[in-house]
Design an enzyme around this catalytic site. Structure first.
Site, PDB file in Angstrom:
ATOM      1  N   GLU A  63      22.911  12.521  37.769  1.00 38.46           N
ATOM      2  CA  GLU A  63      23.269  13.575  36.951  1.00 38.46           C
ATOM      3  C   GLU A  63      24.211  13.057  36.082  1.00 38.46           C
ATOM      4  OE1 GLU A  63      26.132  17.070  36.363  1.00 38.46           O
ATOM      5  OE2 GLU A  63      25.031  17.184  38.345  1.00 38.46           O
ATOM      6  N   HIS A  64      25.329  12.483  36.327  1.00 39.69           N
ATOM      7  CA  HIS A  64      26.451  12.110  35.305  1.00 39.69           C
ATOM      8  C   HIS A  64      25.689  10.922  34.423  1.00 39.69           C
ATOM      9  CE1 HIS A  64      30.230  13.448  36.503  1.00 39.69           C
ATOM     10  NE2 HIS A  64      29.567  14.225  37.347  1.00 39.69           N
TER      11      HIS A  64
END
Length: 438
Positions: A63-64
């Site tokens: 996600e990052h």
């Protein structure tokens, strides 16, 4: 007209539309023409429970990395484009899902949809970016978990509640496994799970189904479906605790004494018909803020707690959880507070919910649902969360009627079945002796 019918009318007035692209992308459109604004949420049906063994936290890490850019939109460009168009964005990872959110003026929807489609299949990141972001996640774990005694306690409680199941592993991952993240693991995870046939696109706002279909086809239609995605994801079957588990933690950083108790229960996707709704209403009756029975008992009547609450963790795919928690009042010991909580739960299991309790809970819950329908963000989250956890659109829209059908007998049944002390995990957090002396 009953509250349930009012709630159903509120949903049907939105005329929620559903369609699928040829590559498997599920699209939900919720028209709302009161303001020229659109909310986009892209839900991927993958979360921390899908992390490879020994690489916990990988879903959160990816996600990052999704903000590291593509060839068309280099690192930092995503945030700049959204800001330049007056929008806002966010993302989060949970046990079963990872979601990305943008809110913009309706005429800027094509821009943010193009951004999401681009990074669904064209994500790029370097070894240096992986190392840099790995350090960011390690710092996030240090600040949010390692330096937060209550978070440490909750991790230990979840591990005891779901032994052998991924839900017992923290979403952010274990520190030593985060340190070992590699570019190869991130790429393999991304290529396996970030695909249109593993996603739900929800658009709520000043749009029509036809224009959303056209935009979705233009932006996502050419992205191929994943051929390595499992049709059914098999996870370990977790055995509930067979005897009470008590986890105690003394920490000088702790404030007042805290007592928490968890019980494993079915979730909405995994429950038998009517069970999840009964559990949901029971916990609203018991832990619904200052009006909840637990608060009234421990705080108002017995004056043993400064506050008390909890809830039903519902949108998980494989299982849910009931949580009871209380913070001790001044001068109250952990033993006193735990004994009071135990006594309260025993009475609940024996049938302390009345028809009046149930009527009030239904009325407030369904009213809250109607009010939430006025929020694009709430609606997009409601549909996206449950759809990506495994429910169908018909099941979601039938929810108000199913809530209205719950009886006191239904609540008594789930209370007797699932509030078994032998299945419980209790966590006690208190200041260390040194901090108490200070």
């Amino acid at each position: 007209m009953s509250e349930a019918l009012s709630a159903e009318d509120s949903v049907s007035a939105r005329k929620v539309h559903e369609f699928f692209l040829d590559n498997g992308l599920q699209v939900i459109v919720i028209p709302d023409h009161r303001a020229p604004v659109a909310t986009q949420m892209l839900w991927y049906k993958v979360g921390s429970a899908d992390d490879p063994k020994g690489i916990s936290g990988l879903a959160h890490f990816v996600e990052h990395l999704m903000f590291k850019g593509t060839e068309a939109n280099p690192p930092g460009q995503f945030a700049k484009v959204v800001a330049r168009n007056g929008g806002e964005f966010n993302a989060f990872t949970r046990n079963d899902v990872t979601a990305y959110f943008e809110r913009v003026a309706r005429d800027r929807l094509p821009t943010v949809m193009a951004l999401e489609a681009d990074r669904m299949s064209n994500l790029r990141f370097s070894d240096d970016e992986v190392k840099s972001e790995r350090n960011v996640v390690l710092e996030e774990r240090r600040s949010r978990v390692e330096n937060a005694p209550n978070a440490i306690l909750q991790e230990r409680m979840m591990a005891a509640l779901f032994p052998g199941h991924p839900y017992g592993i923290p979403v952010i991952g274990w520190y030593e496994e985060i340190e070992g993240f590699s570019p190869e693991a991130a790429v393999a995870f991304y290529k396996r799970y970030y695909a249109p046939n593993n996603a739900v696109l929800v658009i709520a706002g000043d749009v029509t189904p036809d224009e959303v279909r056209k935009l979705a086809e233009e932006n996502f239609g050419s992205i191929p479906a994943s051929e390595t995605l499992e049709p059914v994801r098999v996870r370990p079957v977790t055995a509930a605790p067979s005897e009470p588990v008590v986890i105690q933690l003394a920490d000088p950083r702790a404030g007042r004494i805290t007592v928490q108790r968890y019980f494993p229960v079915p979730s909405y996707p995994s429950a038998k018909p009517g069970e999840a709704e009964a559990l949901d209403l029971m916990m609203r009756i018991v832990t619904g803020g200052a009006a909840g029975k637990l608060y009234r008992r421990l705080v108002v009547e017995e004056k043993l707690a400064a506050t008390a609450g909890g809830g039903y963790v519902r949108p998980l795919r494989d299982a849910g959880m009931l949580a009871f928690d209380a913070i001790a009042a001044e001068g109250v010991t952990a033993e006193q507070l735990e004994e009071a909580m135990t006594r309260f739960i025993a009475e609940l299991r024996q049938g302390s919910v009345t028809q009046a309790d149930l009527d009030r809970a239904k009325s407030s819950y369904l009213a809250q649902f109607v009010y939430a329908a006025d929020s694009q963000d709430e609606l997009a989250g409601h549909y996206g969360g449950f759809l990506s956890a495994g429910l169908t659109l018909d099941q979601i829209e039938a929810w108000p009627a199913r809530i209205d059908e719950v009886t006191v007998a239904d609540i008594e049944k789930v209370a007797a079945t699932y509030l078994d002390p032998a299945r419980s995990v209790t966590g006690i957090l208190e200041p260390s002796a040194e901090s108490l002396a200070a």
